[in-house]
Write an enzyme that holds these catalytic residues in place. Structure first.
Site, short mmCIF file in Angstrom:
data_model
loop_
_atom_site.label_atom_id
_atom_site.label_comp_id
_atom_site.label_asym_id
_atom_site.label_seq_id
_atom_site.Cartn_x
_atom_site.Cartn_y
_atom_site.Cartn_z
N HIS A 72 2.98 8.73 -32.31
CA HIS A 72 2.07 8.02 -31.42
C HIS A 72 1.15 7.12 -32.24
O HIS A 72 0.27 7.61 -32.95
CB HIS A 72 1.25 9.01 -30.59
CG HIS A 72 0.50 8.36 -29.48
ND1 HIS A 72 -0.34 9.04 -28.65
CD2 HIS A 72 0.46 7.06 -29.05
CE1 HIS A 72 -0.87 8.21 -27.77
NE2 HIS A 72 -0.39 7.01 -28.00
N ASP B 232 19.01 29.94 -25.82
CA ASP B 232 19.94 31.06 -26.03
C ASP B 232 21.16 30.77 -25.16
O ASP B 232 21.15 31.00 -23.96
CB ASP B 232 19.25 32.36 -25.64
CG ASP B 232 20.12 33.58 -25.87
OD1 ASP B 232 21.26 33.43 -26.33
OD2 ASP B 232 19.64 34.70 -25.58
N ASP C 49 -0.01 24.30 -30.46
CA ASP C 49 -0.58 24.48 -29.13
C ASP C 49 0.01 25.67 -28.38
O ASP C 49 -0.63 26.20 -27.46
CB ASP C 49 -0.41 23.21 -28.31
CG ASP C 49 -1.39 22.12 -28.73
OD1 ASP C 49 -2.43 22.48 -29.31
OD2 ASP C 49 -1.12 20.94 -28.49
N TYR D 246 -5.45 16.77 -24.40
CA TYR D 246 -4.11 16.29 -23.99
C TYR D 246 -3.57 17.10 -22.83
O TYR D 246 -3.82 18.31 -22.71
CB TYR D 246 -3.13 16.40 -25.16
CG TYR D 246 -2.78 15.07 -25.79
CD1 TYR D 246 -1.88 14.20 -25.19
CD2 TYR D 246 -3.35 14.69 -27.01
CE1 TYR D 246 -1.54 12.99 -25.77
CE2 TYR D 246 -3.01 13.47 -27.60
CZ TYR D 246 -2.11 12.63 -26.97
OH TYR D 246 -1.78 11.42 -27.55
N GLU D 247 -2.78 16.45 -21.98
CA GLU D 247 -2.00 17.10 -20.93
C GLU D 247 -0.52 17.01 -21.29
O GLU D 247 -0.05 15.97 -21.78
CB GLU D 247 -2.21 16.43 -19.57
CG GLU D 247 -3.30 17.06 -18.71
CD GLU D 247 -4.69 16.79 -19.25
OE1 GLU D 247 -5.59 17.58 -18.94
OE2 GLU D 247 -4.89 15.81 -19.99
N TYR D 248 0.20 18.09 -21.00
CA TYR D 248 1.64 18.13 -21.24
C TYR D 248 2.33 18.66 -19.99
O TYR D 248 1.98 19.72 -19.47
CB TYR D 248 1.98 19.04 -22.42
CG TYR D 248 1.32 18.62 -23.70
CD1 TYR D 248 1.88 17.62 -24.51
CD2 TYR D 248 0.13 19.21 -24.12
CE1 TYR D 248 1.27 17.23 -25.70
CE2 TYR D 248 -0.49 18.82 -25.31
CZ TYR D 248 0.08 17.84 -26.08
OH TYR D 248 -0.53 17.45 -27.24
N GLY E 295 1.48 28.58 -30.14
CA GLY E 295 1.18 29.78 -30.91
C GLY E 295 -0.29 30.04 -31.15
O GLY E 295 -0.70 31.20 -31.31
N ASP F 58 26.90 34.95 -30.69
CA ASP F 58 25.95 34.68 -29.61
C ASP F 58 24.97 33.64 -30.15
O ASP F 58 24.07 33.96 -30.92
CB ASP F 58 25.24 35.98 -29.23
CG ASP F 58 24.43 35.86 -27.95
OD1 ASP F 58 24.23 34.73 -27.48
OD2 ASP F 58 23.99 36.90 -27.42
N HIS G 135 3.66 14.33 -32.08
CA HIS G 135 3.81 15.51 -31.23
C HIS G 135 5.23 16.04 -31.41
O HIS G 135 6.20 15.30 -31.22
CB HIS G 135 3.61 15.17 -29.75
CG HIS G 135 2.27 14.60 -29.42
ND1 HIS G 135 1.25 15.33 -28.86
CD2 HIS G 135 1.79 13.33 -29.54
CE1 HIS G 135 0.20 14.56 -28.66
NE2 HIS G 135 0.51 13.33 -29.06
#
Length: 771
Positions: A711, A554, A411, A495-497, A413, A700, A547
């Site tokens: 689900h 970072d 969803d 769907y909502e996220y 990319g 780093d 999901h």
């Protein structure tokens, strides 16, 4: 991404140098923006008190310095990490379009993404040290005779992903911008092309324009119209076509063609735009669409499955529109902050309690949090992370039947979380005293689109922070918890996220995803049932699915931008074996293991051993002599429920482990590679990068945490799925000398560990070892 006066709230009433959101309070509580002249005056005065011009910095020999350029004694208008403005996006698009070799090439350009090319960390450090309030000279390394400050920051740059609809080529462009280009009306309309490169064998994310064109092409295709008539549908206005990406299952999905494999749904009422069309999936029709030319290249009506009957529970609209009523016994709940909130906002810079950070936004990731730091008394500003965001999410379905086996959406990319974000509404999506941020994007043809109120910043009461009662005296101490929340919500098809970053008063950072919306369903033949899903209505079932979300962190625990002094330690709780040391068979202890290389750092969650991971600073210790750190505490999690040869794992090999660790590389941003759509290259991204097996003992550090939920749909998930929450915590671990939830006594300074010769030493598992 921008802020506006009506969205900024009356809390921000101090001078700009204090980080106030660019607002000032006048009589009667009126709030207005600081003028450019007022900002200039304050910024110049503050900077003059902090920095000497280069000519005034003497060498140790007392000879005047000739290094550098004269100081520019004014604040910059754009921080290097500020998202591109609408004007800057327009300049970048115009620059690239003008660089097209022919009119045909220029007309064929489709602008998939235009984002800020984030600068190197030392540029950000310079900006925060001397060019933007609150000025932080300590961010730069100390040099002989004092720092040499350039007169201005490097020009901002934009990075563009451009699809050529004529040639089916994807290219990446870098364009240099300038303030005069971006801000002057009627001035220069173009920037400067720094580079352009055609990326072979890829397909960029799909765009909303392509979705609409695909739907129109399918609904006007005669064989499809005939197939729908067999199912009793003659009104094409009832039909919904969701243009899912093809993924990669075989050479037929190769990126030499730009493909979509749509899913079909059908509403029952043409005059009800809010009807839940996902309640009536159309099964048995196979369609393959060439998105480049917008033509159907494969069509087959394979199996006649009747449309599910109209379910009276199918709609999610208010009760009266469905023949019922909404709840009427809920009294109003008001969130009041009569004196305004405790946070301060200056542009995209946020200060709250002892936290400060910057807010960004991209079309792919959505919300980005930069430069997270904590102000710790006499220890000053203590960095924790350079950049936090959700860089990918994958939704694989567990039904092997057509068409569900190929539902494994990327969803971020393939579509873009940010481009699908909502315009949030006060009182519904967010409560309380709210600061909103707008987001600007390019559309497919290069125009500018703005999502107003895209990011929400607000405070929340969070129950009890801590409490203790003395049973002898009956006296109790208790503090309430408050957290600062930054969030956005997006819709990807059904769907909502909701994506949330919570900052707490005790030093914790919580990442949370809230899942809701509509289930992606399948139709059943009369009397049929499926073991791979839940029947939720006659002729209708919801397949099992998962999901997965990828958080890229970072880290910079007690590290300035010029430093790379972090390592990762895994902690497992072990049960002591029976014997002299455990005569009561009750003993257990925490065992630490340094993750020395990338391949060693491919790890999975293990709740049976309370496994977690600590990012430690190798040069700084706390008052007990242990290295300072922040630990990643997993929440509930899972791994892919698929065989090792599953096709979606070819593109999503990063799902095979919950934790990956890499050394920072600015080109390593997306765990499945930049272009997962129709990607024929197996294991691109994380799984390929870690094969270098780069050392991690002191570097780093970038953490990639993959968390997910399995689900298994319930009847209670219909017609709308109540919010389900998953996430994880970043918690201080030996970072503070005592709990920041109470008043911390002053005087606890950082300790840089050196041997007798002044050589820095590396801390490993609490022990010192010479570098």
């Amino acid at each position: 991404m921008a802020t506006t006066e009506e969205k900024a709230t009356p809390c921000c009433a101090s001078a700009p140098a204090g980080g106030d959101g660019g607002l000032r309070r006048e009589a009667a509580g009126v709030v207005r923006e600081w003028t450019a002249g007022e900002k200039q005056t304050v910024a110049t005065a503050a900077m003059s008190s902090l920095i000497r011009p280069v000519e005034e910095i003497p060498e140790p020999s007392a000879k005047p310095s000739t290094k550098g350029l004269p100081m520019m004694m004014r604040a910059q208008t754009k921080h290097p990490l500020d998202p591109l403005s609408a004007a800057e996006i327009s300049v970048a698009v115009a620059t690239v379009r003008a660089a097209g070799a022919t009119p045909e090439v220029r007309d064929s350009m489709r602008f998939v993404e235009v984002v800020l090319l984030e600068p190197e960390k030392h540029v950000v450090a310079l900006a925060d040290a001397y060019f933007f309030p609150p000025f932080q000279p300590s961010l730069l390394p100390r040099t002989k005779g004092g720092p040499v400050i350039p007169s201005k920051l490097p020009a901002r740059r934009a990075r563009l992903v451009v699809y050529n609809k004529q040639s089916n080529e994807t290219s990446i462009w870098i364009v240099e911008l300038s303030e005069v280009h971006a801000a002057t009306r009627g001035g220069h309309h173009r920037g400067k092309v720094i580079s352009s490169e055609v990326v072979p064998d890829v397909q960029p994310p799909m765009d909303a324009v392509e979705y609409a064109e695909c739907e129109a092409a399918v609904k006007s295709y005669p064989p499809f119209i005939e197939a729908m008539k067999k199912r009793g549908i003659e009104d094409m206005d009832l039909v919904m076509v969701d243009a899912w990406c093809a993924g990669y299952h075989s050479e037929a999905d190769a990126p030499s063609r730009r493909l979509a494999k749509p899913l079909i749904f059908c509403r029952t009422e043409s005059d009800c735009p809010m009807e839940n069309g996902y309640a009536r999936p159309v099964e048995g029709i196979h369609i393959l669409v060439d998105i480049q030319n917008n033509v159907i290249i494969e069509f087959e009506d394979r199996k006649l499955v009747p449309l599910p009957p109209a379910d009276p529970l199918r709609n999610y609209t208010p009760g009266e529109t469905r023949g019922g009523v909404d709840r009427s016994d809920v009294k109003p709940l008001h969130i009041l902050q009569p004196e305004g909130p405790s946070f301060r906002v200056n542009g995209h810079f946020v200060e709250w309690q002892k936290w400060n950070f910057r807010i960004g936004f991209t079309p792919r990731e959505g919300l980005v949090i930069y430069s997270v730091a904590y102000i710790d008394g006499s220890r000053g500003r203590r960095p924790i992370a350079h950049r936090l965001s959700f860089v990918e999410m994958v939704v694989p379905y567990g039904d092997p039947n057509e068409p569900h086996y190929r539902k494994n959406a990327f969803d971020a990319g393939e579509d873009g979380l940010g481009k699908n974000a909502h315009s949030l509404k006060k009182g519904c999506d967010c409560l309380g005293f709210i600061k909103y941020f707008d987001a600007h994007f390019t559309n497919y043809t290069g125009g500018i689109e703005t999502i107003e109120n895209c990011v929400c910043l607000h405070e929340e009461d969070h129950g009890i922070l801590w409490k203790h009662q003395d049973w002898r005296t009956g006296l109790a101490e208790v503090r309430r918890s408050r957290r600062l929340t930054v969030s956005f919500i997006c819709t990807v098809a059904n769907y909502e996220y909701g994506f949330f970053w919570h900052f707490y008063q005790d030093g914790k950072i919580e990442a949370e995803v809230k899942l809701t919306g509509i289930l992606s369903l399948g139709a059943l033949l009369p009397g049929e049932s499926r073991k791979y899903g839940t029947t939720i209505a006659p002729g209708l079932y919801a397949p099992v699915h998962q999901h997965f979300f990828v958080a890229r962190m970072d880290m910079a625990v007690d590290c300035k931008p010029s430093e790379a002094f972090n390592q990762v330690v895994e902690v497992n709780v072990k049960v002591e074996g029976p014997g002299q040391n455990n005569v009561h068979n009750n003993a257990f202890y925490a065992e630490e293991k340094l993750l020395r290389s990338e391949l060693q750092a491919m790890r999975d969650c293990d709740p049976s051993s309370a496994r977690h991971w600590i990012v430690r600073n190798t040069r700084t210790v706390n008052r007990t002599g242990q290295p300072t750190g922040y630990k990643l505490v997993p929440g509930s999690n899972c791994l892919p429920l698929a065989g090792p040869e599953a096709k979606f794992l070819r593109r999503a090999a990063f799902l095979k482990h919950n934790l990956w660790v890499t050394p920072y590389n600015r080109d390593e941003m997306y765990p499945g590679g930049e272009f997962p759509n129709q990607n024929p290259r197996p294991n691109e991204g994380l799984a390929t990068w870690v094969k270098k097996n780069r050392p991690l003992e002191e570097t780093d550090i970038v953490l990639w945490y993959i968390f997910g939920v399995t689900h298994i749909p319930r009847l209670e998930d219909w017609p709308v799925m109540p919010v389900e929450r998953i996430g994880f915590m970043l918690m201080p671990h030996g970072f503070f000398n005592c709990s920041p939830a109470v008043d911390v006594p002053p005087g606890h300074s950082e300790v840089e560990v050196k041997d007798n010769n002044g050589t820095p030493k590396l801390i490993q598992n609490g022990l010192l070892a010479k570098l």
